[in-house]
Design a protein around this motif. Sequence first.
Motif, PDB file in Angstrom:
ATOM      1  N   THR A  44       0.857  -1.181   0.000  1.00 38.05           N
ATOM      2  CA  THR A  44       0.000   0.000   0.000  1.00 38.05           C
ATOM      3  C   THR A  44       0.898   1.237   0.000  1.00 38.05           C
ATOM      4  OG1 THR A  44      -0.110   0.038   2.408  1.00 38.05           O
ATOM      5  CG2 THR A  44      -1.876  -1.110   1.265  1.00 38.05           C
ATOM      6  N   LYS A  45       0.399   2.307  -0.553  1.00 34.93           N
ATOM      7  CA  LYS A  45       1.149   3.557  -0.555  1.00 34.93           C
ATOM      8  C   LYS A  45       0.719   4.362   0.661  1.00 34.93           C
ATOM      9  CE  LYS A  45       2.879   6.804  -3.909  1.00 34.93           C
ATOM     10  NZ  LYS A  45       2.764   7.294  -5.275  1.00 34.93           N
ATOM     11  N   LYS A  46       1.715   4.790   1.444  1.00 35.01           N
ATOM     12  CA  LYS A  46       1.392   5.602   2.619  1.00 35.01           C
ATOM     13  C   LYS A  46       2.567   6.491   2.976  1.00 35.01           C
ATOM     14  CE  LYS A  46       0.967   3.403   6.637  1.00 35.01           C
ATOM     15  NZ  LYS A  46       0.655   2.454   7.686  1.00 35.01           N
ATOM     16  N   GLU A  47       2.269   7.509   3.747  1.00 30.56           N
ATOM     17  CA  GLU A  47       3.262   8.465   4.229  1.00 30.56           C
ATOM     18  C   GLU A  47       4.018   7.831   5.396  1.00 30.56           C
ATOM     19  OE1 GLU A  47       4.693  12.530   3.981  1.00 30.56           O
ATOM     20  OE2 GLU A  47       3.137  11.608   2.783  1.00 30.56           O
ATOM     21  N   ILE A  48       5.332   7.708   5.265  1.00 32.92           N
ATOM     22  CA  ILE A  48       6.149   7.146   6.333  1.00 32.92           C
ATOM     23  C   ILE A  48       7.405   7.994   6.506  1.00 32.92           C
ATOM     24  CG2 ILE A  48       5.348   4.795   5.835  1.00 32.92           C
ATOM     25  CD1 ILE A  48       8.269   4.281   4.784  1.00 32.92           C
ATOM     26  N   THR A  49       8.142   7.692   7.553  1.00 33.10           N
ATOM     27  CA  THR A  49       9.472   8.267   7.733  1.00 33.10           C
ATOM     28  C   THR A  49      10.454   7.110   7.843  1.00 33.10           C
ATOM     29  OG1 THR A  49       8.580  10.207   8.851  1.00 33.10           O
ATOM     30  CG2 THR A  49      10.921   9.760   9.163  1.00 33.10           C
ATOM     31  N   THR A  50      11.536   7.213   7.098  1.00 29.45           N
ATOM     32  CA  THR A  50      12.598   6.208   7.114  1.00 29.45           C
ATOM     33  C   THR A  50      13.811   6.812   7.798  1.00 29.45           C
ATOM     34  OG1 THR A  50      11.817   5.399   4.980  1.00 29.45           O
ATOM     35  CG2 THR A  50      13.994   4.681   5.682  1.00 29.45           C
ATOM     36  N   LEU A  51      14.443   6.024   8.671  1.00 32.81           N
ATOM     37  CA  LEU A  51      15.646   6.453   9.368  1.00 32.81           C
ATOM     38  C   LEU A  51      16.731   5.411   9.120  1.00 32.81           C
ATOM     39  CD1 LEU A  51      16.000   7.866  12.896  1.00 32.81           C
ATOM     40  CD2 LEU A  51      17.230   5.790  12.359  1.00 32.81           C
ATOM     41  N   PHE A  52      17.896   5.871   8.726  1.00 33.72           N
ATOM     42  CA  PHE A  52      19.063   5.004   8.581  1.00 33.72           C
ATOM     43  C   PHE A  52      20.148   5.483   9.527  1.00 33.72           C
ATOM     44  CE2 PHE A  52      17.266   3.818   4.492  1.00 33.72           C
ATOM     45  CZ  PHE A  52      17.663   2.493   4.348  1.00 33.72           C
ATOM     46  N   THR A  53      20.870   4.543  10.113  1.00 35.21           N
ATOM     47  CA  THR A  53      22.089   4.878  10.838  1.00 35.21           C
ATOM     48  C   THR A  53      23.222   4.107  10.182  1.00 35.21           C
ATOM     49  OG1 THR A  53      22.060   3.064  12.442  1.00 35.21           O
ATOM     50  CG2 THR A  53      20.786   5.043  13.002  1.00 35.21           C
ATOM     51  N   ASP A  54      24.424   4.636  10.293  1.00 30.12           N
ATOM     52  CA  ASP A  54      25.586   3.979   9.714  1.00 30.12           C
ATOM     53  C   ASP A  54      26.808   4.345  10.546  1.00 30.12           C
ATOM     54  OD1 ASP A  54      26.771   2.467   7.395  1.00 30.12           O
ATOM     55  OD2 ASP A  54      27.899   4.348   7.205  1.00 30.12           O
ATOM     56  N   MET A 101      18.125   0.145   9.417  1.00 27.14           N
ATOM     57  CA  MET A 101      17.031   0.764   8.659  1.00 27.14           C
ATOM     58  C   MET A 101      15.784   0.660   9.519  1.00 27.14           C
ATOM     59  SD  MET A 101      15.379  -0.345   5.023  1.00 27.14           S
ATOM     60  CE  MET A 101      13.866   0.397   4.420  1.00 27.14           C
ATOM     61  N   ALA A 102      15.201   1.798   9.845  1.00 24.62           N
ATOM     62  CA  ALA A 102      14.001   1.827  10.678  1.00 24.62           C
ATOM     63  C   ALA A 102      12.886   2.562   9.943  1.00 24.62           C
ATOM     64  CB  ALA A 102      14.289   2.523  12.008  1.00 24.62           C
ATOM     65  N   LEU A 103      11.665   2.104  10.165  1.00 21.41           N
ATOM     66  CA  LEU A 103      10.489   2.707   9.541  1.00 21.41           C
ATOM     67  C   LEU A 103       9.522   3.191  10.612  1.00 21.41           C
ATOM     68  CD1 LEU A 103       9.851  -0.031   6.826  1.00 21.41           C
ATOM     69  CD2 LEU A 103      11.131   2.105   6.564  1.00 21.41           C
ATOM     70  N   PHE A 104       8.922   4.333  10.360  1.00 24.25           N
ATOM     71  CA  PHE A 104       7.930   4.918  11.258  1.00 24.25           C
ATOM     72  C   PHE A 104       6.646   5.113  10.459  1.00 24.25           C
ATOM     73  CE2 PHE A 104      12.005   5.814  12.977  1.00 24.25           C
ATOM     74  CZ  PHE A 104      11.863   5.862  14.357  1.00 24.25           C
ATOM     75  N   ASN A 105       5.529   4.678  11.011  1.00 28.26           N
ATOM     76  CA  ASN A 105       4.206   4.730  10.392  1.00 28.26           C
ATOM     77  C   ASN A 105       4.055   3.691   9.278  1.00 28.26           C
ATOM     78  OD1 ASN A 105       1.552   5.839  10.438  1.00 28.26           O
ATOM     79  ND2 ASN A 105       1.980   6.922   8.539  1.00 28.26           N
ATOM     80  N   ALA A 106       4.873   2.675   9.296  1.00 23.44           N
ATOM     81  CA  ALA A 106       4.789   1.637   8.261  1.00 23.44           C
ATOM     82  C   ALA A 106       4.025   0.422   8.759  1.00 23.44           C
ATOM     83  CB  ALA A 106       6.184   1.233   7.803  1.00 23.44           C
ATOM     84  N   ALA A 107       4.384  -0.081   9.923  1.00 20.84           N
ATOM     85  CA  ALA A 107       3.746  -1.290  10.452  1.00 20.84           C
ATOM     86  C   ALA A 107       2.563  -0.974  11.356  1.00 20.84           C
ATOM     87  CB  ALA A 107       4.764  -2.126  11.215  1.00 20.84           C
ATOM     88  N   SER A 108       2.557   0.209  11.930  1.00 17.24           N
ATOM     89  CA  SER A 108       1.426   0.629  12.766  1.00 17.24           C
ATOM     90  C   SER A 108       1.227   2.124  12.564  1.00 17.24           C
ATOM     91  CB  SER A 108       1.684   0.301  14.237  1.00 17.24           C
ATOM     92  OG  SER A 108       2.826   0.992  14.696  1.00 17.24           O
ATOM     93  N   LYS A 109       0.003   2.559  12.768  1.00 13.20           N
ATOM     94  CA  LYS A 109      -0.352   3.965  12.519  1.00 13.20           C
ATOM     95  C   LYS A 109       0.318   4.875  13.549  1.00 13.20           C
ATOM     96  CE  LYS A 109      -4.371   6.901  11.825  1.00 13.20           C
ATOM     97  NZ  LYS A 109      -4.528   7.275  10.462  1.00 13.20           N
ATOM     98  N   ASP A 110       0.940   5.928  13.048  1.00 11.79           N
ATOM     99  CA  ASP A 110       1.604   6.902  13.905  1.00 11.79           C
ATOM    100  C   ASP A 110       1.564   8.260  13.209  1.00 11.79           C
ATOM    101  OD1 ASP A 110       3.159   8.411  15.598  1.00 11.79           O
ATOM    102  OD2 ASP A 110       5.017   7.323  15.195  1.00 11.79           O
ATOM    103  N   GLU A 111       0.641   9.109  13.627  1.00  9.39           N
ATOM    104  CA  GLU A 111       0.504  10.433  13.005  1.00  9.39           C
ATOM    105  C   GLU A 111       1.721  11.318  13.265  1.00  9.39           C
ATOM    106  OE1 GLU A 111      -3.270  12.126  14.086  1.00  9.39           O
ATOM    107  OE2 GLU A 111      -4.361  10.373  13.345  1.00  9.39           O
ATOM    108  N   ASN A 112       2.497  11.000  14.284  1.00 11.98           N
ATOM    109  CA  ASN A 112       3.687  11.785  14.630  1.00 11.98           C
ATOM    110  C   ASN A 112       4.969  11.098  14.178  1.00 11.98           C
ATOM    111  OD1 ASN A 112       2.206  13.850  15.987  1.00 11.98           O
ATOM    112  ND2 ASN A 112       1.914  12.408  17.669  1.00 11.98           N
ATOM    113  N   HIS A 113       4.902  10.347  13.081  1.00  7.37           N
ATOM    114  CA  HIS A 113       6.043   9.540  12.654  1.00  7.37           C
ATOM    115  C   HIS A 113       7.303  10.360  12.400  1.00  7.37           C
ATOM    116  CE1 HIS A 113       5.219  10.449   8.324  1.00  7.37           C
ATOM    117  NE2 HIS A 113       3.956  10.413   8.724  1.00  7.37           N
TER     118      HIS A 113
END
Length: 177
Positions: A44-54, A101-113
């Motif tokens: 599904t297409k949705k608004e998310i935030t992706t975070l990477f650390t290295d 690699m971390a995802l916010f608002n991808a697996a569960s709803k989070d309006e403050n992602h």
Amino acid sequence: QKKQNKGLKESLYKNQREKNLVKEMFGSYVDDKILKKDFNSGITKKEITTLFTDIRSFSKIFDSRDSKEITEMLNLYFSKTSYIIKKNNGFVNKFIGDSVMALFNAASKDENHLINAIKSAIEIKKEMININNKLKLRNLPSIDVGIGLDSGPCAVGTIGSKEKLEFTAIGAPVNIA
């Protein structure tokens, strides 16, 4: 009717037992949020935030240490990072070498992602002081981490092949992060 109800109860019980077994066996490999997802839902297409650390200059560190030390360093770093991400309503999608690699608002709803991803980034940077103090006590080198994040529409869901499926996100925000 009674036979149908009994069969349904047995089926539900069996499904719950199977879920519990999967969670028990793979709980440290798969985030709770993913175990609750319906893997047949596709993308599904949705608004998310992706975070990477290295970890910066990790190849130099890797070349100068044995595998036990590398494992010790990464496990400490991944444990602390994963805890922070989960605490801020994100989930670790995968470890890629010395990256997260971390995802916010991808697996569960989070309006403050976006805010939660930014909080995670700040907390991870602050936690690096504690991580490096622990590494120093173990006679291991200190590490510095770079963090990138981006937010926007992505394709989120299960992709892969018959042999291997993966819950992940695809899109420009993933690449930019």
